[in-house]
Design a protein around this motif. Structure first.
Motif, PDB file in Angstrom:
ATOM      1  N   LYS A  11      52.875  36.094  49.308  1.00 50.62           N
ATOM      2  CA  LYS A  11      52.797  34.308  48.996  1.00 50.62           C
ATOM      3  C   LYS A  11      53.991  33.929  48.452  1.00 50.62           C
ATOM      4  CE  LYS A  11      48.222  34.245  50.867  1.00 50.62           C
ATOM      5  NZ  LYS A  11      46.700  34.335  50.929  1.00 50.62           N
ATOM      6  N   TYR A  51      47.154  30.457  60.393  1.00 49.11           N
ATOM      7  CA  TYR A  51      46.072  30.759  60.169  1.00 49.11           C
ATOM      8  C   TYR A  51      44.939  29.944  60.308  1.00 49.11           C
ATOM      9  CZ  TYR A  51      47.278  32.986  54.976  1.00 49.11           C
ATOM     10  OH  TYR A  51      47.350  32.922  53.711  1.00 49.11           O
ATOM     11  N   GLU A  53      41.728  31.019  61.990  1.00 50.64           N
ATOM     12  CA  GLU A  53      40.660  30.651  62.132  1.00 50.64           C
ATOM     13  C   GLU A  53      40.022  29.861  61.244  1.00 50.64           C
ATOM     14  OE1 GLU A  53      39.940  34.470  60.031  1.00 50.64           O
ATOM     15  OE2 GLU A  53      41.848  35.003  59.847  1.00 50.64           O
ATOM     16  N   HIS A  54      40.927  29.547  60.161  1.00 53.11           N
ATOM     17  CA  HIS A  54      40.208  29.287  59.004  1.00 53.11           C
ATOM     18  C   HIS A  54      40.551  27.044  58.634  1.00 53.11           C
ATOM     19  CE1 HIS A  54      39.843  33.217  56.751  1.00 53.11           C
ATOM     20  NE2 HIS A  54      41.063  32.778  57.193  1.00 53.11           N
ATOM     21  N   PHE A  59      38.909  24.386  52.303  1.00 51.63           N
ATOM     22  CA  PHE A  59      40.155  25.363  51.636  1.00 51.63           C
ATOM     23  C   PHE A  59      41.219  25.071  52.562  1.00 51.63           C
ATOM     24  CE2 PHE A  59      38.236  28.674  52.869  1.00 51.63           C
ATOM     25  CZ  PHE A  59      39.265  29.948  53.684  1.00 51.63           C
ATOM     26  N   LEU A  63      45.510  25.535  51.461  1.00 54.89           N
ATOM     27  CA  LEU A  63      46.405  26.197  51.947  1.00 54.89           C
ATOM     28  C   LEU A  63      46.967  26.613  53.070  1.00 54.89           C
ATOM     29  CD1 LEU A  63      45.685  29.844  52.075  1.00 54.89           C
ATOM     30  CD2 LEU A  63      44.275  29.380  54.605  1.00 54.89           C
ATOM     31  N   ARG A  87      45.298  46.768  53.549  1.00 56.45           N
ATOM     32  CA  ARG A  87      44.240  46.045  52.341  1.00 56.45           C
ATOM     33  C   ARG A  87      43.637  46.597  51.676  1.00 56.45           C
ATOM     34  NH1 ARG A  87      42.919  40.351  55.282  1.00 56.45           N
ATOM     35  NH2 ARG A  87      40.461  41.323  55.124  1.00 56.45           N
ATOM     36  N   THR A  93      39.684  39.553  48.703  1.00 58.92           N
ATOM     37  CA  THR A  93      40.333  38.139  48.810  1.00 58.92           C
ATOM     38  C   THR A  93      40.115  37.101  47.647  1.00 58.92           C
ATOM     39  OG1 THR A  93      39.502  37.819  51.071  1.00 58.92           O
ATOM     40  CG2 THR A  93      39.569  35.552  50.025  1.00 58.92           C
ATOM     41  N   ARG A 104      46.236  42.142  44.084  1.00 63.14           N
ATOM     42  CA  ARG A 104      45.041  41.743  43.494  1.00 63.14           C
ATOM     43  C   ARG A 104      44.686  41.420  42.536  1.00 63.14           C
ATOM     44  NH1 ARG A 104      42.870  39.076  49.920  1.00 63.14           N
ATOM     45  NH2 ARG A 104      44.589  37.976  50.561  1.00 63.14           N
ATOM     46  N   VAL A 111      41.733  32.115  43.957  1.00 64.47           N
ATOM     47  CA  VAL A 111      41.803  32.773  45.132  1.00 64.47           C
ATOM     48  C   VAL A 111      42.701  32.134  46.228  1.00 64.47           C
ATOM     49  CG1 VAL A 111      39.737  30.958  45.501  1.00 64.47           C
ATOM     50  CG2 VAL A 111      40.196  32.828  46.680  1.00 64.47           C
ATOM     51  N   ASN A 114      46.576  34.025  45.641  1.00 61.29           N
ATOM     52  CA  ASN A 114      46.401  35.896  44.812  1.00 61.29           C
ATOM     53  C   ASN A 114      47.176  36.371  45.058  1.00 61.29           C
ATOM     54  OD1 ASN A 114      46.323  35.086  48.233  1.00 61.29           O
ATOM     55  ND2 ASN A 114      43.960  35.042  48.327  1.00 61.29           N
TER      56      ASN A 114
HETATM   57  P1  DAT Z   1      42.022  37.746  53.383  1.00 61.71           P
HETATM   58  O1  DAT Z   1      43.301  36.485  52.706  1.00 61.71           O
HETATM   59  O2  DAT Z   1      41.725  38.332  52.072  1.00 61.71           O
HETATM   60  O3  DAT Z   1      42.200  37.398  54.700  1.00 61.71           O
HETATM   61  P2  DAT Z   1      40.721  35.147  54.455  1.00 61.71           P
HETATM   62  O4  DAT Z   1      41.339  35.384  55.837  1.00 61.71           O
HETATM   63  O5  DAT Z   1      39.026  34.562  53.969  1.00 61.71           O
HETATM   64  O6  DAT Z   1      41.178  36.025  53.669  1.00 61.71           O
HETATM   65  O7  DAT Z   1      41.361  33.607  53.696  1.00 61.71           O
HETATM   66  C1  DAT Z   1      43.193  33.132  54.206  1.00 61.71           C
HETATM   67  C2  DAT Z   1      43.281  32.851  52.625  1.00 61.71           C
HETATM   68  O8  DAT Z   1      42.740  31.235  52.270  1.00 61.71           O
HETATM   69  C3  DAT Z   1      42.969  33.918  51.252  1.00 61.71           C
HETATM   70  O9  DAT Z   1      43.507  34.762  51.262  1.00 61.71           O
HETATM   71  C4  DAT Z   1      42.588  32.764  50.711  1.00 61.71           C
HETATM   72  C5  DAT Z   1      42.530  31.239  50.803  1.00 61.71           C
HETATM   73  N1  DAT Z   1      40.725  31.277  50.297  1.00 61.71           N
HETATM   74  C6  DAT Z   1      39.977  31.944  51.409  1.00 61.71           C
HETATM   75  N2  DAT Z   1      38.824  31.732  51.108  1.00 61.71           N
HETATM   76  C7  DAT Z   1      39.037  30.657  49.875  1.00 61.71           C
HETATM   77  C8  DAT Z   1      37.901  29.515  49.198  1.00 61.71           C
HETATM   78  N3  DAT Z   1      36.900  29.861  49.354  1.00 61.71           N
HETATM   79  N4  DAT Z   1      38.787  28.891  48.304  1.00 61.71           N
HETATM   80  C9  DAT Z   1      40.425  28.804  48.618  1.00 61.71           C
HETATM   81  N5  DAT Z   1      40.593  29.535  49.221  1.00 61.71           N
HETATM   82  C10 DAT Z   1      40.268  30.300  49.557  1.00 61.71           C
END
Ligand code: DAT
Ligand code: MG
Length: 151
Positions: A11, A51, A53-54, A59, A63, A87, A93, A104, A111, A114
């Motif tokens: 990143k 991203y 899925e988020h 966040f 992000l 992983r 995370t 990490r 977070v 990371n």
């Molecule tokens: P990972 O990157 O370990 O697969 P993730 O898919 O749950 O984790 O989340 C994607 C990214 O989003 C993660 O690398 C950092 C950010 N993120 C996740 N949870 C967060 C939170 N609670 N607050 C802030 N950023 C977050």
């Protein structure tokens, strides 16, 4: 299956902190095979797809701001069980909860900073590789290490 693939991206924080060499070194030393890489500043659209899925999480916008804020070093790694191995090398995370000797755990605190991304499944890996790389950006042969890693 020694040809499993995963998508790994350093990143913007990892790139600015000069961790590209350190991180590639860890993956190489494990015996994994680099089959594609490039430095790219992702568009908002690419980041949204990556991203997806988020979407809707608190966040999410931050992000996207972060991942599009500078160059990202995108890579495709190949090897037996490479998705879970990557992983493991990356860690958890939350960098503060991530064990030492993980990327990490060794280099991060927050977070939202990371350092590195790694696909969470073979399916996600395929989707993310297709999103970030054109077919002709992935090499077919390249440096052959199978003989020294697999028996
Ligand atoms: P990972 O990157 O370990 O697969 P993730 O898919 O749950 O984790 O989340 C994607 C990214 O989003 C993660 O690398 C950092 C950010 N993120 C996740 N949870 C967060 C939170 N609670 N607050 C802030 N950023 C977050
Ligand atoms: Mg994830």
């Amino acid at each position: 299956n020694t040809a499993e693939r995963t998508f790994v991206a350093i990143k913007p924080d990892g790139v600015q902190r000069k961790l590209i060499g350190e991180i590639i070194g860890r993956f190489e030393k494990k015996g994994l095979k680099l089959v594609g890489c490039k430095l790219i500043q992702p568009s908002r659209k690419l980041a949204e797809k990556h991203y997806a899925e988020h979407k809707g999480k608190p966040f999410y916008e931050g992000l996207l701001d972060f991942i599009t804020s500078g160059p990202v070093f995108a890579m495709v790694w190949e090897g037996k069980e490479v998705v879970s191995t990557a992983r493991s090398l990356i860690g958890l995370t939350d960098p503060l909860k991530s064990p030492m000797n993980t990327i990490r755990g060794d280099f991060g605190i927050c977070v939202g900073r990371n350092i590195i991304h790694g696909s969470d499944s073979v399916e996600s890996g395929k989707r993310e590789i297709n999103l970030w790389f054109a077919k002709n950006e992935i090499v077919k042969s390249g440096v052959t290490i199978e003989k020294w890693i697999y028996e």
